[in-house]
Design a protein around this motif. Structure first.
Motif, short mmCIF file in Angstrom:
data_model
loop_
_atom_site.label_atom_id
_atom_site.label_comp_id
_atom_site.label_asym_id
_atom_site.label_seq_id
_atom_site.Cartn_x
_atom_site.Cartn_y
_atom_site.Cartn_z
N TYR A 87 0.84 -1.20 0.00
CA TYR A 87 0.00 0.00 0.00
C TYR A 87 0.88 1.25 0.00
O TYR A 87 0.66 2.17 -0.80
N ALA A 88 1.87 1.28 0.90
CA ALA A 88 2.73 2.47 0.99
C ALA A 88 3.53 2.67 -0.29
O ALA A 88 3.74 3.81 -0.72
N GLY A 89 3.98 1.58 -0.90
CA GLY A 89 4.69 1.71 -2.15
C GLY A 89 3.81 2.23 -3.27
O GLY A 89 4.27 2.97 -4.15
N ALA A 90 2.54 1.87 -3.23
CA ALA A 90 1.61 2.26 -4.30
C ALA A 90 1.06 3.67 -4.10
O ALA A 90 1.01 4.46 -5.05
N LEU A 91 0.62 4.00 -2.88
CA LEU A 91 -0.10 5.25 -2.64
C LEU A 91 0.56 6.14 -1.59
O LEU A 91 0.03 7.22 -1.31
N GLY A 92 1.67 5.72 -1.01
CA GLY A 92 2.24 6.51 0.07
C GLY A 92 1.33 6.48 1.28
O GLY A 92 0.95 5.42 1.76
N GLN A 93 0.96 7.66 1.78
CA GLN A 93 0.07 7.74 2.94
C GLN A 93 -1.25 8.41 2.59
O GLN A 93 -1.95 8.90 3.47
N ARG A 94 -1.60 8.37 1.31
CA ARG A 94 -2.88 8.92 0.89
C ARG A 94 -3.99 7.92 1.19
O ARG A 94 -3.78 6.71 1.16
N PRO A 95 -5.21 8.40 1.46
CA PRO A 95 -6.33 7.46 1.61
C PRO A 95 -6.66 6.82 0.28
O PRO A 95 -6.44 7.39 -0.78
N GLY A 96 -7.15 5.61 0.34
CA GLY A 96 -7.52 4.91 -0.88
C GLY A 96 -7.50 3.42 -0.68
O GLY A 96 -7.66 2.92 0.44
N THR A 153 -5.26 4.29 -10.55
CA THR A 153 -3.92 4.73 -10.90
C THR A 153 -2.95 3.55 -10.89
O THR A 153 -3.21 2.51 -10.28
N GLU A 154 -1.83 3.74 -11.55
CA GLU A 154 -0.75 2.76 -11.46
C GLU A 154 -0.02 2.95 -10.13
O GLU A 154 0.13 4.06 -9.64
N ALA A 155 0.44 1.85 -9.57
CA ALA A 155 1.20 1.93 -8.32
C ALA A 155 2.50 2.69 -8.55
O ALA A 155 3.20 2.47 -9.54
N ALA A 156 2.83 3.59 -7.61
CA ALA A 156 4.07 4.35 -7.73
C ALA A 156 5.30 3.48 -7.50
O ALA A 156 6.37 3.74 -8.05
N GLY A 157 5.17 2.45 -6.67
CA GLY A 157 6.31 1.58 -6.36
C GLY A 157 5.82 0.25 -5.84
O GLY A 157 4.62 -0.02 -5.76
N ASP A 158 6.77 -0.60 -5.44
CA ASP A 158 6.44 -1.95 -4.99
C ASP A 158 6.62 -2.06 -3.48
O ASP A 158 6.91 -1.06 -2.80
#
Length: 357
Positions: A114-123, A321-326
């Protein structure tokens, strides 16, 4: 920062600077990887065995980075919630002794994903590979000041009135769930192939041809598959063949992927933060993004086209959205946020434990 990712396909370690991680800089972390997963025994994930592999790697990476010790560490592990007792009991003391670590986060790999994909944003994040799990989050309104003794979220409602916390859907393994994941798709494709082999309705000759190209004679498949300890991975290995047959116009393969898309969208809808009545009254109806991560989505249009349609029907207006990271990127990000006093993802006894001294 030191990040560790222990997953079903191996173990990875990374070191990076906190400033670069939190600012979104393009700095490339120093990494080490092993394709051998962590051992699982009577006490769950074997902490001593994992430490025996990652500590030397971490020492070498820190040496190359010119650092004596990490400011914070995050360990993300598949099975942390149900198999992580030994990790929670052993890692804080071992990492403190080895590196003087005073800030440590122990997380399920779904959380680091989750953190790799969205950081700390809700979703919400859907992670799909061999299996499938969906995780949704409403972050804390303020960063954690420290570690609550019971690791429960004690903060009040976030902006808009929603209570911080996590929601999980599926991830129950190939026998009880993981619906729409790689093993699920592969098994459905193999069933359709066997139906064609028998002459039953619902069969697919293209899938039967791919079964025999990959595994040999169809009648011998049960004897090859059932004794395997890695049956989920074997089933998932056939998922790309289902994708290729669907791309070639096979209606049975297309139907399998439409069903998979429906299951995936149902999991995402179950965990995506929803506006409360108070949010609607105040005009705050933000739900956050949905991010898709994991190797299954590399199948491309045969799965993504029906999935996007299902998500639009169930969660109209929610961006995908596409995940920002893994998950390894997520472990580094969480370590950096912890070190900077900016960690807002909610603690949870099974999903995210934070230890500070």
């Amino acid at each position: 920062m030191l990040g560790i990712d222990s997953g079903g396909s191996g173990v990875r370690v990374a070191v990076a600077h906190a400033e670069a991680l939190l600012s979104g800089s393009a700095e490339t972390p120093l990494t080490w990887a092993s394709a051998t997963p962590a051992d699982v025994g009577d006490r769950g994930i074997d902490a001593a065995g994992l430490l025996g592999r990652v500590l030397p790697a971490a020492q070498e990476l820190l040496r190359r980075a010119g650092a004596r010790r990490p400011a914070a560490v995050c360990v993300g592990a598949a099975g942390m919630a149900s198999l992580g007792d030994d990790l929670r009991a052993t890692l804080p003391g071992a990492l403190a002794e080895e590196f003087g670590v005073r800030r440590l986060a122990l997380a399920a790999d779904a959380v680091t994903g989750y953190a790799g994909a969205l950081g700390q944003r809700p979703g919400a994040v859907v992670a799909a590979g061999t299996g499938l799990i969906a995780l949704g989050a409403v972050p804390l309104p303020d960063p954690l000041a420290g570690c609550a003794a019971n690791n429960r979220t004690t903060a009040g409602p976030s902006a808009g009135g929603r209570v911080p916390g996590w929601r999980r859907a599926d991830g129950w393994g190939h026998l009880l769930g993981d619906c729409g994941g790689g093993a699920w798709i592969g098994r459905a494709g193999l069933e359709a192939a066997m139906r064609a082999y028998d002459g039953r309705e619902g069969g697919s000759e293209p899938l039967l041809a791919r079964l025999e190209a990959v595994f040999g004679p169809a009648g011998e498949l049960p004897g090859k598959l059932y004794p395997r300890p890695d049956r989920p991975a074997v089933l998932a290995s056939f998922a790309p063949e289902v994708g290729r047959c669907a791309a070639g116009g096979d209606p049975v393969a297309e139907a399998v992927l439409r069903d998979a898309a429906r299951h995936i969208a149902e999991a995402a809808a179950a965990v995506c933060p929803r506006p409360e009545a108070g949010d609607i009254a105040t005009g705050d109806i933000t739900t956050g993004d949905i991010a898709l991560t994991g190797g299954l989505f590399r199948m491309g249009a045969p799965l993504l086209t029906p999935l996007r349609a299902e998500l639009a029907a169930r969660l109209p207006g929610v961006p995908v959205t596409e995940a920002a990271g893994d998950p390894l990127d997520g472990a580094l990000y969480l370590a950096a946020a912890l070190a900077a006093g900016e960690l807002r993802l909610p603690p949870d006894a099974g999903l995210l434990s934070v230890i500070t001294t």
